[in-house]
Scaffold this motif. Structure first.
Motif, PDB file in Angstrom:
ATOM      1  N   VAL A 299     -22.587 -36.877  13.116  1.00  0.00           N
ATOM      2  CA  VAL A 299     -21.556 -36.468  11.941  1.00  0.00           C
ATOM      3  C   VAL A 299     -20.647 -35.475  12.271  1.00  0.00           C
ATOM      4  CG1 VAL A 299     -21.693 -35.469   9.601  1.00  0.00           C
ATOM      5  CG2 VAL A 299     -23.563 -36.833  10.460  1.00  0.00           C
ATOM      6  N   PRO A 300     -19.286 -35.630  12.290  1.00  0.00           N
ATOM      7  CA  PRO A 300     -18.233 -34.628  12.824  1.00  0.00           C
ATOM      8  C   PRO A 300     -18.170 -33.364  11.893  1.00  0.00           C
ATOM      9  CG  PRO A 300     -17.552 -36.853  12.667  1.00  0.00           C
ATOM     10  CD  PRO A 300     -18.423 -36.788  11.701  1.00  0.00           C
ATOM     11  N   ASP A 301     -18.597 -32.366  12.288  1.00  0.00           N
ATOM     12  CA  ASP A 301     -18.389 -30.991  11.789  1.00  0.00           C
ATOM     13  C   ASP A 301     -17.204 -30.584  11.574  1.00  0.00           C
ATOM     14  OD1 ASP A 301     -21.380 -30.816  12.030  1.00  0.00           O
ATOM     15  OD2 ASP A 301     -21.464 -29.355  13.534  1.00  0.00           O
ATOM     16  N   GLU A 302     -16.179 -31.173  12.268  1.00  0.00           N
ATOM     17  CA  GLU A 302     -14.771 -30.609  12.245  1.00  0.00           C
ATOM     18  C   GLU A 302     -14.318 -31.164  10.661  1.00  0.00           C
ATOM     19  OE1 GLU A 302     -15.446 -31.071  16.597  1.00  0.00           O
ATOM     20  OE2 GLU A 302     -16.155 -32.134  14.704  1.00  0.00           O
ATOM     21  N   LEU A 303     -14.688 -32.319  10.485  1.00  0.00           N
ATOM     22  CA  LEU A 303     -13.940 -32.923   9.321  1.00  0.00           C
ATOM     23  C   LEU A 303     -14.943 -32.109   8.247  1.00  0.00           C
ATOM     24  CD1 LEU A 303     -13.853 -36.622   9.613  1.00  0.00           C
ATOM     25  CD2 LEU A 303     -12.047 -35.165   8.976  1.00  0.00           C
ATOM     26  N   VAL A 304     -16.139 -32.005   8.157  1.00  0.00           N
ATOM     27  CA  VAL A 304     -16.818 -31.331   7.048  1.00  0.00           C
ATOM     28  C   VAL A 304     -16.512 -29.982   6.669  1.00  0.00           C
ATOM     29  CG1 VAL A 304     -19.025 -30.578   6.293  1.00  0.00           C
ATOM     30  CG2 VAL A 304     -18.881 -32.519   7.832  1.00  0.00           C
ATOM     31  N   ILE A 305     -16.120 -29.012   8.062  1.00  0.00           N
ATOM     32  CA  ILE A 305     -15.490 -27.728   7.758  1.00  0.00           C
ATOM     33  C   ILE A 305     -14.264 -27.942   7.324  1.00  0.00           C
ATOM     34  CG2 ILE A 305     -14.812 -25.820   9.086  1.00  0.00           C
ATOM     35  CD1 ILE A 305     -17.195 -26.140  10.923  1.00  0.00           C
ATOM     36  N   ALA A 306     -13.184 -28.931   7.849  1.00  0.00           N
ATOM     37  CA  ALA A 306     -12.151 -29.271   7.118  1.00  0.00           C
ATOM     38  C   ALA A 306     -11.895 -29.243   5.472  1.00  0.00           C
ATOM     39  CB  ALA A 306     -11.393 -30.207   7.982  1.00  0.00           C
ATOM     40  N   ALA A 307     -12.970 -29.744   5.261  1.00  0.00           N
ATOM     41  CA  ALA A 307     -13.344 -30.140   3.824  1.00  0.00           C
ATOM     42  C   ALA A 307     -13.464 -28.874   2.882  1.00  0.00           C
ATOM     43  CB  ALA A 307     -14.253 -31.236   3.518  1.00  0.00           C
ATOM     44  N   GLY A 308     -13.728 -27.995   3.505  1.00  0.00           N
ATOM     45  CA  GLY A 308     -14.275 -26.533   2.835  1.00  0.00           C
ATOM     46  C   GLY A 308     -15.706 -26.512   2.694  1.00  0.00           C
ATOM     47  N   MET A 309     -16.661 -27.389   3.374  1.00  0.00           N
ATOM     48  CA  MET A 309     -17.778 -27.238   3.166  1.00  0.00           C
ATOM     49  C   MET A 309     -18.628 -26.659   4.271  1.00  0.00           C
ATOM     50  SD  MET A 309     -18.447 -31.203   1.667  1.00  0.00           S
ATOM     51  CE  MET A 309     -17.321 -31.998   0.499  1.00  0.00           C
ATOM     52  N   LEU A 310     -19.972 -26.433   4.177  1.00  0.00           N
ATOM     53  CA  LEU A 310     -20.868 -26.064   5.230  1.00  0.00           C
ATOM     54  C   LEU A 310     -21.732 -27.217   5.648  1.00  0.00           C
ATOM     55  CD1 LEU A 310     -21.915 -23.313   6.826  1.00  0.00           C
ATOM     56  CD2 LEU A 310     -23.895 -23.358   5.152  1.00  0.00           C
ATOM     57  N   PRO A 311     -21.377 -27.594   6.924  1.00  0.00           N
ATOM     58  CA  PRO A 311     -22.305 -28.643   7.635  1.00  0.00           C
ATOM     59  C   PRO A 311     -23.809 -28.057   8.065  1.00  0.00           C
ATOM     60  CG  PRO A 311     -20.674 -27.862   8.971  1.00  0.00           C
ATOM     61  CD  PRO A 311     -20.457 -27.034   7.954  1.00  0.00           C
TER      62      PRO A 311
ATOM     63  N   VAL B  79      -3.426 -30.597   9.318  1.00  0.00           N
ATOM     64  CA  VAL B  79      -3.549 -28.901   9.702  1.00  0.00           C
ATOM     65  C   VAL B  79      -4.963 -28.449   9.494  1.00  0.00           C
ATOM     66  CG1 VAL B  79      -2.762 -26.784   9.083  1.00  0.00           C
ATOM     67  CG2 VAL B  79      -1.077 -28.736   9.334  1.00  0.00           C
ATOM     68  N   ASP B  80      -5.670 -29.027   8.452  1.00  0.00           N
ATOM     69  CA  ASP B  80      -7.074 -28.361   8.000  1.00  0.00           C
ATOM     70  C   ASP B  80      -7.945 -28.952   9.057  1.00  0.00           C
ATOM     71  OD1 ASP B  80      -6.355 -27.582   5.505  1.00  0.00           O
ATOM     72  OD2 ASP B  80      -6.654 -29.454   4.530  1.00  0.00           O
ATOM     73  N   ILE B  81      -7.787 -30.074   9.485  1.00  0.00           N
ATOM     74  CA  ILE B  81      -8.621 -30.707  10.606  1.00  0.00           C
ATOM     75  C   ILE B  81      -8.665 -29.827  12.078  1.00  0.00           C
ATOM     76  CG2 ILE B  81      -9.345 -32.724  12.036  1.00  0.00           C
ATOM     77  CD1 ILE B  81      -8.581 -34.342   9.578  1.00  0.00           C
ATOM     78  N   LEU B  82      -7.218 -29.539  12.297  1.00  0.00           N
ATOM     79  CA  LEU B  82      -6.915 -29.048  13.676  1.00  0.00           C
ATOM     80  C   LEU B  82      -7.653 -27.471  13.598  1.00  0.00           C
ATOM     81  CD1 LEU B  82      -3.339 -29.964  14.399  1.00  0.00           C
ATOM     82  CD2 LEU B  82      -5.453 -30.659  15.732  1.00  0.00           C
ATOM     83  N   LYS B  83      -7.387 -26.881  12.426  1.00  0.00           N
ATOM     84  CA  LYS B  83      -7.773 -25.554  12.263  1.00  0.00           C
ATOM     85  C   LYS B  83      -9.556 -25.586  12.452  1.00  0.00           C
ATOM     86  CE  LYS B  83      -8.293 -21.726   8.919  1.00  0.00           C
ATOM     87  NZ  LYS B  83      -7.958 -21.099   7.756  1.00  0.00           N
ATOM     88  N   ALA B  84     -10.127 -26.424  11.936  1.00  0.00           N
ATOM     89  CA  ALA B  84     -11.609 -26.433  12.057  1.00  0.00           C
ATOM     90  C   ALA B  84     -11.997 -26.972  13.175  1.00  0.00           C
ATOM     91  CB  ALA B  84     -11.967 -27.777  10.939  1.00  0.00           C
TER      92      ALA B  84
END
Length: 389
Positions: A45-57, A172-177
């Motif tokens: 499960v890609p943590d990067e996308l989860v964090i970009a969504a503002g969630m905690l994986p 941009v959210d994804i790159l930051k995550a």
């Protein structure tokens, strides 16, 4: 051996161990502060996308001391015991209090079956306290066609996260995550370097705490603590013990590692999803964001469930050499047949290179249930020391 006094005196290590030892409390605290928490079953499960969504994986994990009422009702007994215990918590209401959503990747055939069982349970017994679920159906063969298909699948996962989060996830959210995750992996590699080679300063038990805490806490806070600990541990004494590499069943707690290291061995690496494989390969920040995610998860080191025996043999050769291990411990749980397919070729390779090994198969979970396990480990440790007690 296990956890040393110098680790227990470390502020950073104790902060990590507090999260590792009290995972449920950590998740409840995050949710009480308004954070959405996404549970992950399967290691892809890609943590990067989860964090970009503002969630905690966070990683779904098992408890060995709970009743298996729901698992006994719905699952065949041939499911691995750890998976049965994970399923129990997902169905009995435990995780409905700790997570908001669940993402399952097809990392193993068992993960796929758990998704199908949970989906059907939600359909026929909607009163069950099962959180909303999504499924990530990767293709792991490394070719262009599968890469393109995986990019489509990850695009669907992105849309699902946007729906759950209630807002758009921008590039941009994804790159930051992704940068957050890359820095975290770099910090963990600093810890790994202190386990490898002739000057080992961190035990396997300590490493499991350090790595595992990051599966249940804010990634940036974890990175900060890991870097602080790395700086401290460079001054810790060198561990004088035979160096072993661990491969096989994921270890979600310290019990097996502490048992192995209590015999005077030190675990200098592992290829499990709760160990060094977790931080293998970075997100390429120069790629388009979806391509970067697919590249990272599709091309990292092979796990037992997604590779041929030859690929797994070659991977183990690389990892044992990199860790400077003098022996390998093979350990698989009962009903975990897939991992055992790799072992004969891996043992042939180790024997050609004069590297010792010990093999444990069809083991009960937790490890303490296995009669004679400690005795065999003690005998192996003595053999590694050349007969010196």
């Amino acid at each position: 051996m296990g956890i040393h006094e110098c680790a227990l005196k470390s502020r950073a290590f104790n902060a990590l161990k507090e999260v590792y030892d009290h995972r449920s409390e950590a998740l409840l605290k995050e949710r009480s502060e308004g954070k959405k928490v996404l549970g992950e079953l399967g290691c892809d499960v890609p943590d990067e996308l989860v964090i970009a969504a503002g969630m905690l994986p966070v990683r779904i994990y098992a408890d060995s001391d709970r009743d298996m009422t729901e698992a006994d009702k719905y699952l065949e007994y041939a499911f691995e015991p750890v998976v049965r215990a994970q399923f129990e918590k997902l169905v009995d209401g435990t995780y409905s209090e700790q997570i908001d959503y669940l993402a399952i990747s097809n990392s193993t055939d068992i993960d796929i079956r758990i998704f199908l069982y949970l989906r059907e349970l939600k359909r026929v017994e909607p009163e069950k306290p099962i959180v909303p679920i999504t499924f990530i159906d990767w293709l792991f063969t490394r070719n262009r066609l599968h890469q393109e298909r995986n990019e489509f699948i990850i695009g669907l996962f992105r849309k699902q996260l946007e729906e759950w989060a209630g807002h758009e996830i921008t590039d941009v959210d994804i790159l930051k995550a992704a940068d957050i995750c890359n820095k975290n992996r770099a910090a963990l590699r600093r810890i790994s370097a202190l386990r490898h080679g002739n000057e080992v300063r961190i035990t396997g038990s300590e490493a499991l705490v350090i790595i595992g805490a990051g599966l249940f806490m804010d990634r940036e806070k974890h990175t900060e603590l890991v870097n602080e600990l790395s700086d401290e541990a460079r001054g810790w004494p060198v561990i004088d013990a035979p160096r072993v590499y661990y491969t096989g069943a994921n270890q979600e707690d310290l019990r097996l590692y502490e048992m192995i290291e209590s015999k005077g061995l030190v675990i200098v690496g592992e290829d499990t999803d709760f160990g060094e494989r977790y931080f293998n390969r970075d997100f390429n920040l120069d790629y388009p964001v979806i391509r970067g995610i697919v590249d990272r998860y599709m091309l990292r080191e092979f796990s037992a469930k997604k590779a041929t025996p030859k690929e797994r043999m070659e991977a183990l050769e690389r990892e044992v050499e990199a860790a400077g291990a003098q022996a390998v411990v093979f350990y698989t749980n009962i009903y975990d047949e897939v991992a055992t397919w790799d072992i004969p070729k891996q043992i042939e390779s180790l024997e050609r290179r004069g590297i010792k090994h010990i093999r444990f198969e069809k083991m009960l979970w937790p490890a303490a249930k296995n009669e004679g396990l400690e005795e065999r480990l003690g005998e192996f440790a003595e053999e590694m020391r050349g007969g010196r007690s």
